[in-house]
Scaffold this motif. Sequence first.
Motif, PDB file in Angstrom:
ATOM      1  N   TYR A 210       0.827  -1.202   0.000  1.00 22.95           N
ATOM      2  CA  TYR A 210       0.000   0.000   0.000  1.00 22.95           C
ATOM      3  C   TYR A 210       0.864   1.256   0.000  1.00 22.95           C
ATOM      4  O   TYR A 210       0.532   2.249  -0.656  1.00 22.95           O
ATOM      5  CB  TYR A 210      -0.934   0.020   1.216  1.00 22.95           C
ATOM      6  N   ALA A 211       1.983   1.205   0.740  1.00 21.82           N
ATOM      7  CA  ALA A 211       2.857   2.380   0.827  1.00 21.82           C
ATOM      8  C   ALA A 211       3.469   2.724  -0.525  1.00 21.82           C
ATOM      9  O   ALA A 211       3.925   3.832  -0.752  1.00 21.82           O
ATOM     10  CB  ALA A 211       3.956   2.143   1.864  1.00 21.82           C
ATOM     11  N   LYS A 212       3.496   1.753  -1.440  1.00 21.43           N
ATOM     12  CA  LYS A 212       4.020   2.027  -2.777  1.00 21.43           C
ATOM     13  C   LYS A 212       3.016   2.796  -3.624  1.00 21.43           C
ATOM     14  O   LYS A 212       3.347   3.247  -4.711  1.00 21.43           O
ATOM     15  CB  LYS A 212       4.290   0.717  -3.513  1.00 21.43           C
ATOM     16  N   GLY A 213       1.766   2.859  -3.170  1.00 20.11           N
ATOM     17  CA  GLY A 213       0.742   3.553  -3.943  1.00 20.11           C
ATOM     18  C   GLY A 213      -0.100   2.626  -4.792  1.00 20.11           C
ATOM     19  O   GLY A 213      -0.842   3.084  -5.658  1.00 20.11           O
ATOM     20  N   LEU A 214       0.005   1.316  -4.551  1.00 22.19           N
ATOM     21  CA  LEU A 214      -0.789   0.363  -5.340  1.00 22.19           C
ATOM     22  C   LEU A 214      -2.259   0.434  -4.913  1.00 22.19           C
ATOM     23  O   LEU A 214      -2.568   0.750  -3.766  1.00 22.19           O
ATOM     24  CB  LEU A 214      -0.270  -1.058  -5.123  1.00 22.19           C
ATOM     25  N   ARG A 222      -2.227  -9.213  -6.583  1.00 23.46           N
ATOM     26  CA  ARG A 222      -0.820  -9.519  -6.818  1.00 23.46           C
ATOM     27  C   ARG A 222      -0.074  -9.896  -5.544  1.00 23.46           C
ATOM     28  O   ARG A 222       0.794 -10.756  -5.561  1.00 23.46           O
ATOM     29  CB  ARG A 222      -0.133  -8.332  -7.487  1.00 23.46           C
ATOM     30  N   HIS A 223      -0.412  -9.233  -4.437  1.00 22.77           N
ATOM     31  CA  HIS A 223       0.399  -9.446  -3.243  1.00 22.77           C
ATOM     32  C   HIS A 223      -0.217 -10.402  -2.223  1.00 22.77           C
ATOM     33  O   HIS A 223       0.495 -11.044  -1.476  1.00 22.77           O
ATOM     34  CB  HIS A 223       0.695  -8.110  -2.564  1.00 22.77           C
TER      35      HIS A 223
ATOM     36  N   ARG B  87      -2.975   7.757  -3.694  1.00 20.91           N
ATOM     37  CA  ARG B  87      -2.087   6.800  -4.355  1.00 20.91           C
ATOM     38  C   ARG B  87      -1.080   7.476  -5.279  1.00 20.91           C
ATOM     39  O   ARG B  87      -0.056   6.895  -5.610  1.00 20.91           O
ATOM     40  CB  ARG B  87      -2.922   5.782  -5.145  1.00 20.91           C
ATOM     41  N   ARG B  90       1.729   8.410  -2.450  1.00 21.97           N
ATOM     42  CA  ARG B  90       2.434   7.280  -1.836  1.00 21.97           C
ATOM     43  C   ARG B  90       3.409   6.648  -2.818  1.00 21.97           C
ATOM     44  O   ARG B  90       3.043   6.350  -3.949  1.00 21.97           O
ATOM     45  CB  ARG B  90       1.450   6.178  -1.448  1.00 21.97           C
ATOM     46  N   GLY B  91       4.617   6.414  -2.343  1.00 26.13           N
ATOM     47  CA  GLY B  91       5.586   5.721  -3.181  1.00 26.13           C
ATOM     48  C   GLY B  91       6.181   6.615  -4.237  1.00 26.13           C
ATOM     49  O   GLY B  91       7.245   6.342  -4.766  1.00 26.13           O
ATOM     50  N   MET B  96       8.137   5.187   2.104  1.00 24.64           N
ATOM     51  CA  MET B  96       8.337   4.745   3.480  1.00 24.64           C
ATOM     52  C   MET B  96       9.083   3.425   3.524  1.00 24.64           C
ATOM     53  O   MET B  96       8.841   2.551   2.685  1.00 24.64           O
ATOM     54  CB  MET B  96       6.967   4.594   4.155  1.00 24.64           C
ATOM     55  N   GLN B 114       8.791  -6.903  -7.263  1.00 28.48           N
ATOM     56  CA  GLN B 114       8.418  -5.924  -6.251  1.00 28.48           C
ATOM     57  C   GLN B 114       8.992  -4.546  -6.549  1.00 28.48           C
ATOM     58  O   GLN B 114       8.429  -3.538  -6.141  1.00 28.48           O
ATOM     59  CB  GLN B 114       8.864  -6.408  -4.869  1.00 28.48           C
ATOM     60  N   LEU B 115      10.121  -4.523  -7.255  1.00 27.32           N
ATOM     61  CA  LEU B 115      10.732  -3.236  -7.574  1.00 27.32           C
ATOM     62  C   LEU B 115      10.064  -2.570  -8.779  1.00 27.32           C
ATOM     63  O   LEU B 115       9.777  -1.382  -8.757  1.00 27.32           O
ATOM     64  CB  LEU B 115      12.222  -3.428  -7.865  1.00 27.32           C
ATOM     65  N   GLU B 117       7.147  -2.715 -10.060  1.00 23.48           N
ATOM     66  CA  GLU B 117       5.763  -2.237 -10.040  1.00 23.48           C
ATOM     67  C   GLU B 117       5.680  -0.771  -9.621  1.00 23.48           C
ATOM     68  O   GLU B 117       4.740  -0.081 -10.003  1.00 23.48           O
ATOM     69  CB  GLU B 117       4.878  -3.121  -9.158  1.00 23.48           C
ATOM     70  N   VAL B 118       6.671  -0.312  -8.857  1.00 26.08           N
ATOM     71  CA  VAL B 118       6.632   1.086  -8.420  1.00 26.08           C
ATOM     72  C   VAL B 118       6.836   2.033  -9.603  1.00 26.08           C
ATOM     73  O   VAL B 118       6.045   2.948  -9.827  1.00 26.08           O
ATOM     74  CB  VAL B 118       7.720   1.360  -7.360  1.00 26.08           C
ATOM     75  N   LEU B 121       4.099   1.936 -12.193  1.00 28.35           N
ATOM     76  CA  LEU B 121       2.890   2.631 -11.751  1.00 28.35           C
ATOM     77  C   LEU B 121       3.041   4.147 -11.828  1.00 28.35           C
ATOM     78  O   LEU B 121       2.214   4.835 -12.402  1.00 28.35           O
ATOM     79  CB  LEU B 121       2.557   2.197 -10.315  1.00 28.35           C
ATOM     80  N   HIS B 122       4.139   4.645 -11.235  1.00 27.05           N
ATOM     81  CA  HIS B 122       4.228   6.099 -11.068  1.00 27.05           C
ATOM     82  C   HIS B 122       4.966   6.806 -12.200  1.00 27.05           C
ATOM     83  O   HIS B 122       4.724   7.966 -12.463  1.00 27.05           O
ATOM     84  CB  HIS B 122       4.940   6.423  -9.754  1.00 27.05           C
ATOM     85  N   MET B 166      14.697  -2.551   0.179  1.00 31.08           N
ATOM     86  CA  MET B 166      13.595  -1.664   0.587  1.00 31.08           C
ATOM     87  C   MET B 166      13.934  -0.213   0.267  1.00 31.08           C
ATOM     88  O   MET B 166      13.087   0.553  -0.196  1.00 31.08           O
ATOM     89  CB  MET B 166      13.339  -1.792   2.102  1.00 31.08           C
ATOM     90  N   MET B 169      13.672   0.418  -3.357  1.00 29.15           N
ATOM     91  CA  MET B 169      12.266   0.481  -3.734  1.00 29.15           C
ATOM     92  C   MET B 169      11.693   1.856  -3.398  1.00 29.15           C
ATOM     93  O   MET B 169      10.959   2.458  -4.177  1.00 29.15           O
ATOM     94  CB  MET B 169      11.519  -0.593  -2.947  1.00 29.15           C
TER      95      MET B 169
END
Lengths: 307, 344
Positions: A210-214, A222-223, B87, B90-91, B96, B114-115, B117-118, B121-122, B166, B169
Amino acid sequence: MQVLVFLLKRLGWMLITVWVVFTLSFFLMRAIPGGPLNGERVLSESVRAQLEQRYNLDDPLYVQYTTHLWNTMCFDFGPSYKLQDFTVNEVLAQGFPVSAALGILGMTFALLLGMTAGVVSAVRRTSIYDFSFMLLATLGIAIPSFVLASMAIVLFVFYFQIFPAAGWGELKQIVLPAMCLGAPFAGYIARLTRTGMLEVLSNDYIRTAYAKGLSTRTVILRHALRGSILPVVSYLGPACAGILTGSLVLEKIFAIPGMGSHFIEAALQRDFTLGMGALLTYTVLLYVMNTLVDLSYSFIDPRVVLE
Amino acid sequence: MVQPILQVKNLEVEFVTDDGIVRAVNDISFDLYPGETLGIVGESGSGKSVANLTILGLIPQPPGHVKGGEVLFAEQDLLKLSQRQFRTIRGKRIAMIFQDPMTALNPFLTIQDQLIEVSMLHLGHTRAAAIQHAVELLELVGIPAAASRITEYPHQFSGGMRQRVMIAMALSCEPDILIADEPTTALDVTIQAQILDLLKAMQDKRGMAIIFITHDLGVVASICDRVLVMYGGRKVEQTDTKTLFAAARHPYTLGLLHSAPRWDQPQLTRLQSIEGQPPDMMNLPAGCAFAPRCQWKTDECLAAVPELVSIGSEFSEGSHVFACIHADQIQQAGSTSREELPHA
Ligand SMILES: Nc1ncnc2c1ncn2[C@@H]1O[C@H](COP(=O)(O)OP(=O)(O)O)[C@@H](O)[C@H]1O
Ligand SMILES: [Mg+2]
């Protein structure tokens, strides 16, 4: 490579298991009173002797055992005692696909419904959805399948007249029995998914996601989903056994020409060869299912090492 | 005059549980300036995580509930944003990292998954561009053989390496603010130092502001420009790091200083723990929450929560804020104790 070694090992164990099951049931079948020739009709001595010879029943037990074992290893289960003119192989080849189709449909239904309900219940915890789904799940688990089947028949066959009452061959005829078969499993899977999902959602890595903005959707699909279906996956082994026994009853109610009726009749009428054939088929099937479960477990969770 | 990049004003957060209302954050305010590192210090349970999760809209609701306050960032109040608007922050603009790198990464997905997707997305990266970007980030945070290790799973990395992942990310979209919630607490001491160095290096390169949450004053000394001390969900003292160490004015801060080993003091100094228990966040006392554990407490302390008082800092141009009516006495005690080692 690792997978190959694992599969070979499992194959070895399966053969041993099948042999143990074979041996135990071979002697148990003969230990209980009554044989295949003790029917309602009293047979004359000469007919009995003739029949005994045809089925090798006059040989000493150890000869019967070794011949039967050898034939079984060659995938030849011999002639059926009761269904004359048919070999056990023929009976199985005809009944097994029917039962398998019913089981697969029932299980697919249970998985689709159960997992959807479970995920929704977990994500919308304590909502009206959660409450209704969990009530339905409890009912599905608690109501015996023959009761459910009777209710379904009354409702959908006589009242709404959507489905035919019994028989096999058309898609319409499969729907009711498959749903009745799948219902308790759907209930159980819904509960397992809900619990699994709630546990996964409380993990730190969900907060990270969630902190990633998903979006919630992405986080869930996905998670969270992978971790939350692990309990369901390990339940699939036992569930498969449950589906098999469950279908014995339902096949009777819906007059479906599957393995179930043969299996029950074989046991009641001391049809040694047919009983053995059905039993060994089930054993292999369960073994294969459990192996698949272990295999998919390791595909889903990278931390699991196959052994 | 530099404008703060983030302003938290009178934040109040509570949790409504079956046992009662947990008042986790009470009237917290602070400003964060571009490029600085603000430390937030306090015992476990003092509301540090909740305050910062609230900034990102990440407290579970229910049971969580933001009772009041504002979080001003980029000319808007984050607390008023819809989830969809949140959203985009965030990220991307505020990232965080968390305490336990063992559990903060998803064990079912590869580091790569996991890396990427950030930035997909953004930053609208394609998959290929995102992978390229991710490998560069991993190299930046010091992961050897990043290009081949990126397809591994978290359990194949050590704790320190996971925290580096982390950080990679979190830095993916070059955020303006990085909130680091006890990022070194779960790590070995030598690894802790490496991670702190890495964060400092990243800050020098990228210029982001960092909120660094910790309960370790040693870590504060090595990385923070300013420090905010929390107790019982309240801010009890805030000033620049130098002033805090030289002239603490709240008894709780003083207690923390006495309970942490100091390289600038003789080995003879005996470490003292703070006597007593942290306050029950469900039944905070009417007066100063620290009073039950305080050796300077008077009847006045029990009557009302002490107001925050602001004075100029003795050691820098900044200000010194504290919430204690006996602050002068305490500062005195602080400076004498350093010379005479009382209670030793
Ligand atoms: N989900 C929650 N439900 C109820 N209480 C919570 C929840 N999360 C945190 N709290 C309470 O809020 C208070 C502050 O917690 P936290 O911010 O995590 O402290 P810390 O300073 O150690 O980070 C604690 O008393 C904790 O029990
Ligand atoms: Mg915390």
